[in-house]
Design an enzyme around this catalytic site. Structure first.
Site, PDB file in Angstrom:
ATOM      1  CG  HIS A 213      -0.241   0.316   2.505  1.00  0.00           C
ATOM      2  ND1 HIS A 213       0.487  -0.628   3.178  1.00  0.00           N
ATOM      3  CD2 HIS A 213      -0.113   1.457   3.224  1.00  0.00           C
ATOM      4  CE1 HIS A 213       1.010  -0.097   4.272  1.00  0.00           C
ATOM      5  NE2 HIS A 213       0.669   1.179   4.328  1.00  0.00           N
TER       6      HIS A 213
HETATM    7  C1  UD1 Z   1      -1.955   5.561   5.931  1.00  0.00           C
HETATM    8  C2  UD1 Z   1      -0.633   6.012   6.537  1.00  0.00           C
HETATM    9  C3  UD1 Z   1       0.408   4.907   6.391  1.00  0.00           C
HETATM   10  C4  UD1 Z   1      -0.108   3.610   6.951  1.00  0.00           C
HETATM   11  C5  UD1 Z   1      -1.446   3.267   6.312  1.00  0.00           C
HETATM   12  C6  UD1 Z   1      -2.017   2.007   6.866  1.00  0.00           C
HETATM   13  C7  UD1 Z   1      -0.162   8.418   6.412  1.00  0.00           C
HETATM   14  C8  UD1 Z   1       0.673   9.444   5.772  1.00  0.00           C
HETATM   15  N1  UD1 Z   1      -0.109   7.185   5.875  1.00  0.00           N
HETATM   16  O1  UD1 Z   1      -1.748   5.364   4.546  1.00  0.00           O
HETATM   17  O2  UD1 Z   1       1.570   5.277   7.082  1.00  0.00           O
HETATM   18  O3  UD1 Z   1       0.840   2.601   6.702  1.00  0.00           O
HETATM   19  O4  UD1 Z   1      -2.356   4.350   6.554  1.00  0.00           O
HETATM   20  O5  UD1 Z   1      -3.164   1.634   6.167  1.00  0.00           O
HETATM   21  O6  UD1 Z   1      -0.842   8.707   7.378  1.00  0.00           O
HETATM   22  N2  UD1 Z   1      -9.097   5.073   1.735  1.00  0.00           N
HETATM   23  C9  UD1 Z   1     -10.332   4.473   1.686  1.00  0.00           C
HETATM   24  N3  UD1 Z   1     -10.928   4.122   2.866  1.00  0.00           N
HETATM   25  C10 UD1 Z   1     -10.350   4.327   4.064  1.00  0.00           C
HETATM   26  C11 UD1 Z   1      -9.087   4.952   4.103  1.00  0.00           C
HETATM   27  C12 UD1 Z   1      -8.478   5.306   2.938  1.00  0.00           C
HETATM   28  O7  UD1 Z   1     -10.882   4.249   0.629  1.00  0.00           O
HETATM   29  O8  UD1 Z   1     -10.942   3.970   5.092  1.00  0.00           O
HETATM   30  C13 UD1 Z   1      -8.430   5.403   0.465  1.00  0.00           C
HETATM   31  C14 UD1 Z   1      -8.694   6.824   0.001  1.00  0.00           C
HETATM   32  O9  UD1 Z   1      -8.736   6.821  -1.383  1.00  0.00           O
HETATM   33  C15 UD1 Z   1      -7.450   7.564   0.455  1.00  0.00           C
HETATM   34  C16 UD1 Z   1      -6.387   6.489   0.310  1.00  0.00           C
HETATM   35  O10 UD1 Z   1      -7.039   5.272   0.643  1.00  0.00           O
HETATM   36  O11 UD1 Z   1      -7.181   8.693  -0.309  1.00  0.00           O
HETATM   37  C17 UD1 Z   1      -5.205   6.686   1.208  1.00  0.00           C
HETATM   38  O12 UD1 Z   1      -5.613   6.822   2.571  1.00  0.00           O
HETATM   39  P1  UD1 Z   1      -4.696   7.649   3.597  1.00  0.00           P
HETATM   40  O13 UD1 Z   1      -5.251   7.558   4.963  1.00  0.00           O
HETATM   41  O14 UD1 Z   1      -4.422   8.996   3.043  1.00  0.00           O
HETATM   42  O15 UD1 Z   1      -3.315   6.892   3.535  1.00  0.00           O
HETATM   43  P2  UD1 Z   1      -2.973   5.335   3.557  1.00  0.00           P
HETATM   44  O16 UD1 Z   1      -2.440   4.942   2.239  1.00  0.00           O
HETATM   45  O17 UD1 Z   1      -4.091   4.533   4.123  1.00  0.00           O
END
Ligand code: UD1
Length: 371
Positions: A213
């Site tokens: 991821h």
């Molecule tokens: C975040 C953390 C990362 C961690 C990971 C665990 C930061 C900078 N990154 O990354 O360190 O390893 O979480 O999972 O804080 N999304 C959904 N549903 C959700 C959450 C996210 O669809 O419940 C999608 C959205 O499109 C979003 C993308 O995932 O834009 C990324 O989510 P985000 O929380 O920004 O970062 P992660 O990649 O999850």
């Protein structure tokens, strides 16, 4: 925050993303046993899909958070800013003795900034880890959070050394061990009973578990395609089970559909079910921080698809190997890992299921909080 009846300790934990929750659960349990502690849990809403959050609260036996800031997704600046804006009035109203933050996600640094500027002590659970890779958003979050924290709860000795080298005073550093392992040890009997491999129709040690991821692996289409090709090639020999993070699912949906062979794309799994798969896997291929630690604790071979790790003890003592995000490199490393097979689970200092107890003892130490 004390009253005329004695020194009640008010602690606020701020969590937001899936990997925070396994770190919160053991500490929430340990603090619940302390009658003089009032522990409030605030969820930022950084992760909001039920399988990324609610399922983990249920699985880990956590009560619902006391508040949810519902910030959702956004750019780094947007997400961090909205968390700060929404957390500040709550932190002001509660004005606890300590704000605890966990790991290295945007919720961690945002809450730490708010608390520090309000003059509230910050405690950082999982302090001191360093990849020295400034292209990782998490590295920026770690360094800033540690600089703001007054109580640094450290999982491994290398992390103590990192903090000392940065000039953090020794009295702030508490080598408590790895709190993720507290959760793992507690969940292991139920994970074994769950028999997830059988339900997936795979043989013990005869399959691979993969997770990817990190933006560096999944946001670039060419890299993601190469990684998927490696997993598909591996799956010719043994099934590859791949619970897919929402970020990764979105990126895969923009690729021309690759032929998946016996690469099985799954929904994100609850904690115990994932552990049930990992404990019996022949090999784990990942870019997650937590899985590097969990596989090391369990003695399961792990390939981490990154150029560096902030968790070097998983390489020096554990079962982890770094591998670049290249098809041939992954296939070669997977063959080597298969030849070596499973090793006895190594003992890593203070990864013993008692980290939460040590953190609670520091938090409840009356002298530390004397006015
Ligand atoms: C975040 C953390 C990362 C961690 C990971 C665990 C930061 C900078 N990154 O990354 O360190 O390893 O979480 O999972 O804080 N999304 C959904 N549903 C959700 C959450 C996210 O669809 O419940 C999608 C959205 O499109 C979003 C993308 O995932 O834009 C990324 O989510 P985000 O929380 O920004 O970062 P992660 O990649 O999850």
């Amino acid at each position: 925050m004390s009253d005329e009846h004695g020194p009640a300790r008010a602690i606020v934990s701020v969590v937001g993303a899936r990997p925070n929750l396994m770190k919160l659960a053991p500490l929430a349990r340990a603090l619940a046993q302390r009658p003089d502690v009032k522990h409030t849990v605030i969820h930022t809403g950084q992760h909001y899909d039920p399988e990324m959050s609610d399922a983990f609260f249920r699985d880990l036996g956590l009560p619902c958070p006391d508040a949810n800031l519902e910030v959702g997704s956004g750019s780094h600046a947007q997400q961090t800013a909205v968390i700060m804006q929404r957390f500040e009035p709550l932190a002001t109203a509660l004005h606890p003795d300590v704000v605890l933050v966990y790991g290295d996600v945007n919720s961690t640094v945002a809450a730490a900034l708010v608390a520090a500027k309000l003059g509230i002590r910050v405690g950082h659970v999982e302090a001191g880890l360093r990849s020295r890779d400034w292209s990782m958003p998490e590295e920026i979050n770690r360094v800033v959070t540690d600089r703001l924290a007054e109580l640094l709860f450290v999982p491994s000795r290398d992390a103590v050394d990192n903090l000392l080298a940065e000039g953090i005073p020794e009295e702030r550093i508490h080598f408590v061990g790895n709190i993720m392992i507290d959760s793992l040890i507690r969940a292991l009997p139920s994970a074994r009973q769950l028999n997830a491999p059988q339900r997936q129709g795979v043989q013990d040690r005869g399959y691979v578990v993969a997770t990817l991821h990190r933006p560096s692996n999944v946001d670039d289409a060419a890299t993601l395609r190469e990684l998927l090709e490696a997993l598909v090639t591996l799956s010719v020999e043994r099934p590859v089970l791949f619970p897919v993070h929402p970020r990764t699912r979105d990126r895969i949906s923009h690729l021309a559909p690759p032929s998946l062979g016996d690469l099985r794309l799954l929904e994100p799994l609850p904690y115990t079910e994932m552990l049930s798969l990992v404990v019996s896997a022949g090999l784990v291929i990942t870019d997650s921080g937590g899985l590097q630690e969990e596989t090391s604790f369990l003695g399961v071979p792990c390939l981490t698809v990154r150029f560096n790790t902030e968790r070097p003890v998983t390489i020096t003592t554990g079962t982890n190997r770094l591998v670049p995000p290249r098809r041939e490199a992954i296939l070669r490393a997977a063959r080597v890992a298969q030849d070596i097979g499973r090793s006895p689970a190594p003992a890593i200092e203070r990864w013993d299921g008692r980290a939460a107890e040590r953190i609670a003892a520091v938090l409840c130490d009356a002298e530390r909080f004397a006015p």
